[in-house]
Design a protein around this motif. Structure first.
Motif, PDB file in Angstrom:
ATOM      1  N   PHE A   3      14.812  39.996 -14.470  1.00 26.80           N
ATOM      2  CA  PHE A   3      13.529  39.397 -14.085  1.00 26.80           C
ATOM      3  C   PHE A   3      13.708  37.883 -14.119  1.00 26.80           C
ATOM      4  O   PHE A   3      13.974  37.317 -15.176  1.00 26.80           O
TER       5      PHE A   3
ATOM      6  N   PRO B  91      12.876  29.229 -16.382  1.00 26.00           N
ATOM      7  CA  PRO B  91      13.263  29.659 -17.736  1.00 26.00           C
ATOM      8  C   PRO B  91      14.417  30.663 -17.687  1.00 26.00           C
ATOM      9  O   PRO B  91      14.718  31.220 -16.631  1.00 26.00           O
ATOM     10  N   ASP B  92      15.054  30.879 -18.831  1.00 30.93           N
ATOM     11  CA  ASP B  92      16.090  31.920 -18.924  1.00 30.93           C
ATOM     12  C   ASP B  92      15.536  33.232 -18.414  1.00 30.93           C
ATOM     13  O   ASP B  92      14.385  33.565 -18.678  1.00 30.93           O
ATOM     14  N   TYR B  93      16.386  33.983 -17.717  1.00 31.46           N
ATOM     15  CA  TYR B  93      15.899  35.242 -17.170  1.00 31.46           C
ATOM     16  C   TYR B  93      15.924  36.338 -18.234  1.00 31.46           C
ATOM     17  O   TYR B  93      16.575  36.212 -19.265  1.00 31.46           O
ATOM     18  N   ILE B  94      15.172  37.391 -17.961  1.00 29.33           N
ATOM     19  CA  ILE B  94      15.145  38.562 -18.836  1.00 29.33           C
ATOM     20  C   ILE B  94      16.019  39.641 -18.193  1.00 29.33           C
ATOM     21  O   ILE B  94      15.845  39.965 -17.018  1.00 29.33           O
TER      22      ILE B  94
ATOM     23  N   GLU C  66      10.625  24.472 -12.830  1.00 31.86           N
ATOM     24  CA  GLU C  66      10.799  25.125 -14.129  1.00 31.86           C
ATOM     25  C   GLU C  66      11.396  26.490 -13.862  1.00 31.86           C
ATOM     26  O   GLU C  66      10.888  27.251 -13.044  1.00 31.86           O
TER      27      GLU C  66
ATOM     28  N   VAL D   5      12.143  34.127 -13.130  1.00 36.34           N
ATOM     29  CA  VAL D   5      10.911  33.408 -12.824  1.00 36.34           C
ATOM     30  C   VAL D   5      11.238  31.965 -12.469  1.00 36.34           C
ATOM     31  O   VAL D   5      12.072  31.334 -13.124  1.00 36.34           O
TER      32      VAL D   5
END
Lengths: 329, 329
Positions: free
Chosen positions: A55, A39-42, A37, A57
């Motif tokens: 950031f 997710p889209d990064y920040i 998994e 993950v």
């Protein structure tokens, strides 16, 4: 509960490029095997002359590790104004079974290492077995990382290099010849360099086509590293028309990789993307099938490469009693 | 460059609830004043019996701090299987001028503290000045935090409490009477408790209406804490029809807060949301205007509350020479 702390210097001596290549292979396999998994990064963009901090993950089900990498770049004033590099990084590792924080490590070296390794993994799967000559378009740190990694998976006989700045080029030649003993030929033009390539590596910050389709000879393997966000481009989209197109992550590459450009210009359709590299490593799709095809590996970079590489660093630290434990809890 | 490390025990003694209230006020003002970037958070859901881990990033331009909080919860097996709590937290603070990592602190206490403070900030702005009686629907840790914080901003004469579990209720009574000397009356029904309220605090994990509109007397201030994600609900949406509706973040509350329910049922429109709490604190919108209106503060929780609270903890640590420095770089 104790958390292991690792400094940049410790990270640097805890892992070899050979191990990074292994970790990145595991990452690609886990990703294309549906075990990730990501997710889209920040991203936070600071006003000029500051840069950006991201950031990222990743959760890998095969190692049960969740990683978070914070990495900054483009803070041009940092060395003078704040006495720190213009980009830094930090990585947190969580044991996904409990979400306990098991490690905080400096992440400055990680992106360079795992990106360097990505090219080498693609070379194993996609370059001709008799490839000898590498061409580097772009001669910065990442070009050095690519050579460092690829030299572990094949015998490089010569390197042809081009970059905008003559100084950078000269430094690259001196460094590479010094470190690896591989002759570096500095080209007067991009065309001259590209025409020599068995393997073509692009690692620029290009924002437009740098390599024309007519320059690329049959059988070339292209490692496209530079384009990892919208607005960047290194390759003439026409190169994709008859090439075997391989992505690290199809969803990322069609959104912000080199693959976006030929898709956007309708030179190719989604069906023309041959595979993710992980699918080839898992044996689900073929790699190179003959000595004439042009193969392209479009690498946008994935959180899961940070995950498996940082995990290997962490395991090596435990095994060798390196690092400092701290009890946050 | 050195990074300050702070353990849970150190964090606990480095900040008072009064300081958290101040930090959360600053957060609301900065947010509604357009001084905050707070991207969507990243959440990873693990398979049962594990829970979730969230990564929340906030950038506050007034203090030039970027914060990242990783917080996990719902890992039911953790105490027995792994010897760690079922939820944990870690916070990174970056100096936004250089993006240097200045602090890594345990974040276990942070969410509870800053959420507790949010109710108190709303009480100052929205509760009747002659409010004396508080009703708690839900008597867990967060109900205690709410009382701890609100007791600093008003004189609480008595507390009426209801929760599903008699044991939890009894423990709450004993704890609150012991800690604050405020009498706690345990109600036989929710209605009985709600009818007593000058201030009504809901802190359950409710997934449907728990408080009916007809029970809420004029002049009540409602602190709606429990609903911070889709699928959760604590209040009869009819309560919103004639109430003064205040959100921590309008964009969050209409998406996943208590405010979503009356909007979804068309009991209210977007124009019926009176203000963000920060707008009231900045003096841009009125707070309570008479003793009869019902006010609702819908708190979904924001990364920027973590940011300003963690920054205060960090500053206090530096001032008091608490913590351990580590050189990652």
């Amino acid at each position: 509960m104790k958390t292991l702390l690792l400094s940049k210097e410790e990270v640097g001596r805890l892992i070899s490029m050979k191990e990074v290549i292994g970790a990145v292979e595991e990452a690609y396999k886990a990703f294309s095997g549906g075990q990730v998994e990501q997710p889209d990064y920040i991203g936070i963009h600071l006003p000029e002359p500051r840069g950006e901090i991201d950031f990222k993950v990743g959760y890998c089900k095969t190692n049960e590790i969740i990683s978070m990498k914070a990495s900054s770049g483009g803070f041009l004033d940092n060395p003078d104004a704040h006495g720190v590099p213009n980009g830094m990084g930090s990585v947190l590792l969580f044991d996904a079974r409990s979400c306990a924080l098991i490690c905080v490590m400096d992440g400055s070296l990680l992106t360079g290492l795992r990106t360097g390794a990505s090219g080498a993994v693609s070379v194993k799967a996609l370059a001709r077995k008799n490839a000898k000559k590498i061409t580097c378009i772009g001669t910065g740190n990442q070009a050095r990382m690519q050579i460092r990694a690829i030299s572990l998976v094949m015998q490089i006989e010569e390197i042809h290099a081009w970059s905008r700045s003559p100084e950078t080029r000269e430094r690259f030649k001196a460094d590479i010849e010094g470190e690896f003993g591989i002759p570096v030929i500095l080209a007067d033009s991009k065309q001259e360099a590209v025409e020599q390539a068995d393997i073509l590596i692009t690692t620029t910050r290009g924002k437009g086509s740098l390599v024309e389709a007519s320059w690329v000879k049959p059988g070339t393997h292209i490692v496209a590293i530079g384009t990892d966000m919208k607005g960047k481009q290194e390759l003439d989209p026409e190169i994709f028309r008859h090439a075997k197109i391989v992505n690290d992550s199809i969803s990322q590459c069609i959104d912000k990789g080199e693959t976006w450009h030929p898709l956007n210009q309708k030179i190719i359709g989604l069906d023309d993307i041959h595979a993710e590299l992980g699918e080839i490593l898992l044996g689900r799709k073929p790699g190179r099938e003959n000595d004439d095809e042009i193969t392209i590996f479009d690498s946008t970079g994935m959180a899961i490469q940070d995950n498996t590489t940082a995990e290997k660093i962490y395991r090596n630290a435990l095994e060798n009693n390196v690092g400092t434990f701290f009890a946050f809890l």
